[in-house]
Design an enzyme around this catalytic site. Structure first.
Site, mmCIF file in Angstrom:
data_model
loop_
_atom_site.group_PDB
_atom_site.id
_atom_site.type_symbol
_atom_site.label_atom_id
_atom_site.label_comp_id
_atom_site.label_asym_id
_atom_site.label_seq_id
_atom_site.Cartn_x
_atom_site.Cartn_y
_atom_site.Cartn_z
ATOM 1 N N ARG A 38 0.827 -1.217 0.000
ATOM 2 C CA ARG A 38 0.000 0.000 0.000
ATOM 3 C C ARG A 38 0.862 1.269 0.000
ATOM 4 O O ARG A 38 0.477 2.268 -0.610
ATOM 5 C CB ARG A 38 -0.954 -0.007 1.191
ATOM 6 C CG ARG A 38 -2.175 -0.878 0.931
ATOM 7 C CD ARG A 38 -3.164 -0.856 2.065
ATOM 8 N NE ARG A 38 -4.433 -1.448 1.670
ATOM 9 C CZ ARG A 38 -5.418 -1.727 2.506
ATOM 10 N NH1 ARG A 38 -5.284 -1.474 3.802
ATOM 11 N NH2 ARG A 38 -6.539 -2.253 2.061
ATOM 12 N N LYS A 199 -17.834 -18.154 2.479
ATOM 13 C CA LYS A 199 -19.261 -18.068 2.760
ATOM 14 C C LYS A 199 -20.069 -17.261 1.763
ATOM 15 O O LYS A 199 -19.651 -16.184 1.341
ATOM 16 C CB LYS A 199 -19.446 -17.436 4.137
ATOM 17 C CG LYS A 199 -19.050 -18.359 5.258
ATOM 18 C CD LYS A 199 -19.267 -17.670 6.574
ATOM 19 C CE LYS A 199 -19.118 -18.648 7.737
ATOM 20 N NZ LYS A 199 -19.320 -17.957 9.008
ATOM 21 N N GLY A 356 -8.390 -9.034 -0.009
ATOM 22 C CA GLY A 356 -7.210 -9.516 0.732
ATOM 23 C C GLY A 356 -6.785 -10.929 0.366
ATOM 24 O O GLY A 356 -5.643 -11.164 -0.047
ATOM 25 N N GLY A 379 -12.575 -4.217 1.641
ATOM 26 C CA GLY A 379 -13.992 -3.842 1.705
ATOM 27 C C GLY A 379 -14.432 -2.962 0.548
ATOM 28 O O GLY A 379 -15.529 -3.133 0.001
HETATM 29 C C1 3PG Z 1 -8.702 -1.475 4.699
HETATM 30 O O1 3PG Z 1 -7.735 -1.876 5.344
HETATM 31 O O2 3PG Z 1 -9.462 -2.229 4.056
HETATM 32 C C2 3PG Z 1 -8.944 -0.005 4.625
HETATM 33 O O3 3PG Z 1 -7.830 0.694 5.055
HETATM 34 C C3 3PG Z 1 -10.176 0.380 5.397
HETATM 35 O O4 3PG Z 1 -10.027 0.080 6.765
HETATM 36 P P1 3PG Z 1 -11.324 -0.087 7.675
HETATM 37 O O5 3PG Z 1 -11.999 -1.349 7.251
HETATM 38 O O6 3PG Z 1 -10.835 -0.123 9.106
HETATM 39 O O7 3PG Z 1 -12.219 1.112 7.417
#
Ligand code: 3PG
Ligand code: MG
Length: 400
Positions: A38, A199, A356, A379
């Site tokens: 990142r 899931k 991820g 996310g």
């Molecule tokens: C992540 O690691 O997916 C982003 O930096 C967002 O982090 P968060 O899910 O804690 O908002």
């Protein structure tokens, strides 16, 4: 894709204070950053702005400190890794607003890079609070958002600031949005999506959105068991959400109505225990022994996936096909990933992957660099695949 402004729209940056939202939420173990990806991704934007003489002020979150300072979520822990990646020494301020931040910003020279402490040490960040956002905005003339992976959060530093300052997409945000547009926004067809992982329950919205958009949806991983079980197959001891049988059927019906082929495993690699090297056998999908669990899709299933990848012009991938983290149950994921990488290298496929586990799986297969684009977002990538508007992106395009 709606227009947004980029660094190309910025001129005369010399001496300007540019607040740059980056994602420095990197994994740390024993005080060391274990994956700098990142940081590497945001380096081009930081370096470009610094080269042009801007005062580059970095805003970022780290972990989930819930609105108060937490020592092991201090961004000071990341400074040396940032220095290494950038090949220069950055400055650090112990707060992102108030006297500490102001003093540090006032002492900056043109081209300096300053990292402000974790924005989530203040409650106003996640609340997107106006007073907090104004306190952040006070230190900048321009706002650049280079954190696609945090763009699903409507926080002060990801969304609010764009209402207070002229807002631009950084190079990584720009690249990410362009890649995603090619993936699902306006893709070359046929488009194939591979969705795996444990899931169905975490990916219902995503599957429902995809069946309307893609020509074929490959379902792998533990979630495939829920689908084959919904079709009446006995999956033995495999991971399976039997209570989601109706949901799975509804997704399959929607796919049929939209002309989207659903590609489910026709065979599987089964074992009696979930561990590396466990004794295993390959069986047809309707011959899973009652005491066994499916840990990977089988070779015939991989052939079917590979055929779809060969036919596709665009591939969007989220989630592994099997338990790739324990050998030998990584075989299907590795084989499909390598085939997608070859097709991409041959110029026949645009391949976009994210999430991820997916990045870890592609790294494991040694092909992450051969995909057209691999997103570091978790996310945010999922919400994009769900077809949701990401607040951090929406605000850039509305002002674009
Ligand atoms: C992540 O690691 O997916 C982003 O930096 C967002 O982090 P968060 O899910 O804690 O908002
Ligand atoms: Mg670019």
């Amino acid at each position: 894709m709606p227009a947004f402004k980029t660094l190309d729209d910025l001129t005369n940056l010399s001496g300007k204070r540019v607040l740059v939202r980056v994602d420095l939420n990197v994994p740390v173990s024993d005080g060391k950053v274990t994956d700098k990806t990142r940081i590497e991704r945001v380096a081009p934007t930081i370096q470009e702005l610094s080269r042009e003489g801007a005062k580059v002020i970095l805003l970022a979150h780290f972990g989930r400190p819930k609105g108060e300072p937490v020592a092991d979520m201090s961004l000071s822990l990341i400074v040396s890794a940032v220095n290494e990646v950038l090949g220069t020494k950055i400055l650090f301020a112990a707060d992102c607003i108030g006297p500490d931040a102001e003093k540090a910003v006032d002492s900056m020279k043109d081209g300096d890079i300053l990292l402000l402490e974790n924005t989530r040490f203040h409650k106003g960040e996640e609340k997107n609070d106006a007073a907090f956002t104004e306190a952040l905005a006070k230190n900048g003339d321009i706002f650049v958002n280079d954190a696609f992976s945090a763009a699903h959060r409507a926080h002060a530093s990801t969304e609010g600031l764009a209402h207070h300052l002229p807002a631009y997409a950084g190079r990584t945000m720009q690249e990410e949005l362009e890649a995603l547009e090619k993936g699902l926004g306006n893709p070359a067809r046929p488009v194939v999506a591979i969705v795996g992982g444990a899931k169905v329950s975490t990916k219902i919205d995503l599957l429902q959105n995809l069946v309307k958009k893609v020509d074929a949806l490959v379902i792998g991983g533990g979630m495939a068991n829920t689908f084959v079980a919904a079709k009446g197959v006995n999956v033995g001891k495999s991971l399976c959400e039997h209570d989601l049988a109706e949901t799975a059927k509804a997704i399959m019906a929607e796919a049929e109505a939209s002309g989207c082929a659903i590609v489910l495993p026709v065979d599987g690699v089964v074992a009696r225990e979930f561990k590396a090297g466990a004794a295993n056998e390959t069986v047809a999908i309707d011959a899973i022994p009652a005491d066994a669990m499916m840990l990977d899709v089988g070779p015939k299933s991989v052939d079917a996936v590979s055929d779809w990848i060969s036919k596709a012009s665009t591939l969007v991938w989220n989630g592994p096909l099997g338990a790739f983290e324990i050998e030998p149950f990584d075989k299907a994921t590795v084989a499909a990933a390598r085939h997608a990488a070859e097709q991409t290298k041959a110029g026949k496929l645009i391949s976009v992957a994210g999430g991820g586990d997916t990045v870890a799986a592609l790294n494991h297969a040694g092909v992450a660099d051969d995909f057209s684009y691999v997103s570091t977002a978790g996310g945010a990538f999922l919400e994009w695949m769900e077809g949701k508007e990401l607040p951090g992106v929406a605000v850039l395009t509305k002002n674009g």
